[in-house]
Design an enzyme around this catalytic site. Structure first.
Site, PDB file in Angstrom:
ATOM      1  N   ARG A 282       0.823  -1.139  -0.111  1.00 22.73           N
ATOM      2  CA  ARG A 282      -0.013   0.025   0.038  1.00 22.73           C
ATOM      3  C   ARG A 282       0.864   1.437   0.078  1.00 22.73           C
ATOM      4  O   ARG A 282       1.690   1.496   1.001  1.00 22.73           O
ATOM      5  CB  ARG A 282      -0.844   0.109   1.181  1.00 22.73           C
ATOM      6  CG  ARG A 282      -1.758  -1.352   1.610  1.00 22.73           C
ATOM      7  CD  ARG A 282      -2.563  -1.113   2.965  1.00 22.73           C
ATOM      8  NE  ARG A 282      -3.140  -2.420   3.166  1.00 22.73           N
ATOM      9  CZ  ARG A 282      -2.711  -3.456   3.967  1.00 22.73           C
ATOM     10  NH1 ARG A 282      -1.359  -3.128   4.565  1.00 22.73           N
ATOM     11  NH2 ARG A 282      -3.379  -4.414   4.301  1.00 22.73           N
ATOM     12  N   ARG A 318       0.606  -1.759  -5.290  1.00 25.81           N
ATOM     13  CA  ARG A 318      -0.596  -0.877  -5.561  1.00 25.81           C
ATOM     14  C   ARG A 318      -0.385   0.422  -5.769  1.00 25.81           C
ATOM     15  O   ARG A 318      -0.046   1.243  -4.759  1.00 25.81           O
ATOM     16  CB  ARG A 318      -1.687  -1.268  -4.339  1.00 25.81           C
ATOM     17  CG  ARG A 318      -3.079  -0.765  -4.734  1.00 25.81           C
ATOM     18  CD  ARG A 318      -4.145  -0.911  -3.661  1.00 25.81           C
ATOM     19  NE  ARG A 318      -3.949  -0.273  -2.431  1.00 25.81           N
ATOM     20  CZ  ARG A 318      -4.685  -0.273  -1.453  1.00 25.81           C
ATOM     21  NH1 ARG A 318      -5.535  -1.252  -1.515  1.00 25.81           N
ATOM     22  NH2 ARG A 318      -4.175   0.397  -0.348  1.00 25.81           N
ATOM     23  N   ASN A 430     -11.585  -7.439   1.382  1.00 28.49           N
ATOM     24  CA  ASN A 430     -12.636  -6.558   2.432  1.00 28.49           C
ATOM     25  C   ASN A 430     -13.324  -5.916   1.429  1.00 28.49           C
ATOM     26  O   ASN A 430     -14.477  -5.546   1.836  1.00 28.49           O
ATOM     27  CB  ASN A 430     -11.355  -5.708   2.938  1.00 28.49           C
ATOM     28  CG  ASN A 430     -10.418  -6.518   3.774  1.00 28.49           C
ATOM     29  OD1 ASN A 430     -10.446  -7.802   4.045  1.00 28.49           O
ATOM     30  ND2 ASN A 430      -9.226  -6.107   4.013  1.00 28.49           N
ATOM     31  N   ASP A 431     -12.880  -5.151   0.402  1.00 24.92           N
ATOM     32  CA  ASP A 431     -13.580  -4.162  -0.030  1.00 24.92           C
ATOM     33  C   ASP A 431     -14.914  -5.022  -1.193  1.00 24.92           C
ATOM     34  O   ASP A 431     -15.985  -4.359  -1.371  1.00 24.92           O
ATOM     35  CB  ASP A 431     -13.111  -3.201  -1.108  1.00 24.92           C
ATOM     36  CG  ASP A 431     -12.604  -1.816  -0.353  1.00 24.92           C
ATOM     37  OD1 ASP A 431     -13.330  -1.479   0.469  1.00 24.92           O
ATOM     38  OD2 ASP A 431     -11.510  -1.329  -0.805  1.00 24.92           O
ATOM     39  N   ARG A 441     -17.439  -1.533   5.715  1.00 25.60           N
ATOM     40  CA  ARG A 441     -16.491  -2.602   6.352  1.00 25.60           C
ATOM     41  C   ARG A 441     -16.111  -1.998   7.738  1.00 25.60           C
ATOM     42  O   ARG A 441     -15.393  -2.686   8.647  1.00 25.60           O
ATOM     43  CB  ARG A 441     -15.138  -2.824   5.496  1.00 25.60           C
ATOM     44  CG  ARG A 441     -14.385  -1.838   4.995  1.00 25.60           C
ATOM     45  CD  ARG A 441     -13.301  -1.882   4.135  1.00 25.60           C
ATOM     46  NE  ARG A 441     -12.026  -2.492   4.658  1.00 25.60           N
ATOM     47  CZ  ARG A 441     -10.984  -2.242   4.059  1.00 25.60           C
ATOM     48  NH1 ARG A 441     -10.977  -1.999   2.821  1.00 25.60           N
ATOM     49  NH2 ARG A 441     -10.032  -2.792   4.776  1.00 25.60           N
ATOM     50  N   CYS A 478      -5.609 -10.630  -1.656  1.00 22.72           N
ATOM     51  CA  CYS A 478      -4.603  -9.885  -0.559  1.00 22.72           C
ATOM     52  C   CYS A 478      -5.664  -9.112   0.599  1.00 22.72           C
ATOM     53  O   CYS A 478      -5.180  -8.462   1.201  1.00 22.72           O
ATOM     54  CB  CYS A 478      -3.940  -8.833  -1.453  1.00 22.72           C
ATOM     55  SG  CYS A 478      -5.065  -7.685  -2.248  1.00 22.72           S
TER      56      CYS A 478
END
Length: 544
Positions: A282, A318, A430-431, A441, A478
């Site tokens: 990230r 990313r 997660n997203d 979330r 991921c």
């Protein structure tokens, strides 16, 4: 025995029962009066208090290992952060506030900035609030909130647990964790798994439940009132985890076990844990506090520090995941009625491609400087055309391997076509769960919908895994789903080719894969897919 029970999100497996110990709530808001008689002297109290709090956390870190130690060291650095101390000092001097109130306000602004950044950064806002409460308590001369000293093995019940509190837990004294808030990606979940402590989060009503003892099932998420006179039940300890460091099933089917990182400290922790590379780097840390866009050279230096521990190993970077729901000053985002569905991630680059181009240039330079095998991927991709646009731009910047994240259901459903336009995909579970179930979330009230064992989510992952098989290209995960050793087997059975997670989960996931054949993984996947709710999916996978 009373039969009253509640359910939440199971985040760390195992069953245990015993007496309840409740964790004190966070401190309330300190008073803004009376005004200090000597503002300069009052402001001068803040830095020594910060140093005391930091020293305590550093001492605690000396007794911890792995991710727990990293979290404690990071929290200690936050406590002594010159920017936080200076901001609080200025509030005392300029607004004549008492030091505790000034610290509370200054830390609140820092936490708000992280929360606004969304995603992983928002989850770290809890760290800042923990530091705030510790500093305020020190200035007030009272004990900080948090986990009390335990005289005997107990079940901890809390609204939520601060990362530093979780990192300092003694697995021999904590039978299980139960929280009213939190979610599958919280530090409580991550560290509970690392420590082998059964845990259930997002248990609505647990704080109002009058129980002297609880039975906690970290496999199903069920928390039941137990007989306080019954014998304590301790979760079975698995002992040392043996893994040779190669991500593969028992019969040699390759499934890479990678790390998720967001800083140089994270990268070092992942490398020490045995990660074979990085599945998600990230890059937002480089931009978060910037009032203007960091230069290419500034970015290149920052990225190199993260990449260096993985010289000669694969790292997927990313590109900037920011926008209206993760505001950065230099992007000048417009107000949006629903920013989570607005201009964020790659969508920012459609209007400001020069920002993406400069970041790609910096990443390419950092790859040369570090010797890591760098790929890039774009966040918030919805269509094949968007994926192709990004891949073309990345290759033009000199980065040979380009992919995209699948976080939007539309991208999951067109994964095959997207894989024909890029070199790989990586699923941000997660997203993807958040958008699939229309459930924020970060919101504890809907955390159960974001359970990674939801069959609806697993069926989307099957589509992606099949697309990977059909095209012969990699598809990884991921999101935090990859950190669950049992779910990791299901993901492998669905056709995913790599799993990327926070450092504490690396060895457990690697060992879980190594003990299971591909055929067994596929049978687990089919069993979970055939269910209609996450509890049944967990049970189906556990029974095979």
């Amino acid at each position: 025995m009373p039969s009253e029970s509640l359910t939440g999100v199971a985040v760390s497996p195992g069953r245990a029962s015993g007496p309840v110990v409740r964790v004190a709530e966070s401190l309330g808001e300190p008073a803004s009066t009376p005004a200090p008689a000597d503002p300069a002297a009052e402001a001068a109290r803040i830095d020594p208090a910060a140093q005391i709090v930091a020293a305590r956390l550093e001492k605690l870190a000396e007794t911890a290992t792995g991710e727990a130690a990293t979290i404690l060291i990071t929290t200690a650095a936050m406590a002594a952060d010159p920017a936080l101390v200076s901001s609080a000092e200025q509030l005392v001097k300029n607004q004549n506030l008492p030091a505790p109130r000034a610290v509370h306000q200054a830390a609140g602004k820092f936490a708000d900035a992280l929360a606004a950044a969304g995603g992983y950064m928002a989850e770290r806002a809890r760290d800042v609030l923990d530091v705030r409460d510790r500093l305020v308590a020190e200035l007030l001369g009272i004990a900080p909130p948090g986990v009390p000293d335990l005289d005997s093995p107990s079940v901890l019940v809390a609204r939520d647990l601060a990362p530093a509190d979780t990192a300092g837990l003694d697995p021999d004294k904590v039978l299980a964790l139960v929280t009213e808030e939190g979610g599958p990606t919280s530090h409580t979940a991550i560290l509970a798994r690392a420590l082998g402590i059964p845990a259930v989060v997002a248990v609505r009503g647990i704080l109002a439940l009058d129980a002297q003892a609880l039975a906690v099932d970290g496999d199903t998420g069920v928390v039941e009132v137990a007989d306080p006179n019954a014998e304590v039940v301790t979760a079975a300890k698995t002992g040392a985890i043996e893994w040779d460091g190669s991500g593969a099933t028992a019969d040699g089917h390759r499934v890479k076990v990678l790390g998720n990182v967001g800083s140089a400290t994270d990268a070092q922790a992942a490398a020490e844990a045995g990660a074979e590379g990085v599945g998600l780097f990230r890059t937002e840390f480089c931009y978060l506090d910037a009032s203007s866009e960091p230069s290419v050279e500034e970015q290149r230096k920052a990225y190199t520090a993260v990449l260096t521990p993985f010289r000669g190993k694969p790292v997927i970077v990313r590109t900037l995941d920011a926008g209206a729901d993760k505001p950065l000053a230099f992007l000048e985002p417009e107000d949006e009625p629903n920013p989570a569905l607005g201009v964020r991630g790659l969508r920012v680059a459609f209007d400001r491609p020069e920002i993406l181009d400069r970041q790609l240039e910096a990443i390419a330079g950092a790859a040369q400087d570090s010797g890591a095998e760098v790929s890039v991927m774009a966040p918030m991709v919805a269509t094949v055309a968007e994926a192709a646009w990004f891949a073309e731009r990345a290759r033009a910047a000199g980065i040979a391997r380009a992919g995209v994240m699948i976080e939007i259901p539309a991208a999951a459903l067109t994964a095959r076509e997207i894989l024909e336009a890029v070199d790989f995909v990586s699923v941000g579970t997660n997203d993807l769960a958040q958008y699939t179930f229309a459930a924020d979330r970060q919101l504890g009230a809907v955390a159960k919908l974001n359970d990674p064992w939801q069959p609806g989510l697993l069926r989307l992952l099957k589509v992606i895994g099949q697309a990977a098989k059909d095209t012969g290209k990699p598809a990884g995960v991921c999101g935090e789903a990859a950190a669950d050793p049992r779910l990791a087997l299901v993901l492998a059975g669905l056709g995913l080719t790599s799993l990327s997670m926070n450092a504490p989960a690396v060895r457990a996931v690697g060992a879980s894969l190594a003990a299971t054949t591909l055929a067994e993984c596929e049978a687990l996947a089919e069993a979970a897919l055939a269910t209609s709710d996450p509890v049944s999916a967990r049970q189906a996978a556990a029974q095979r």
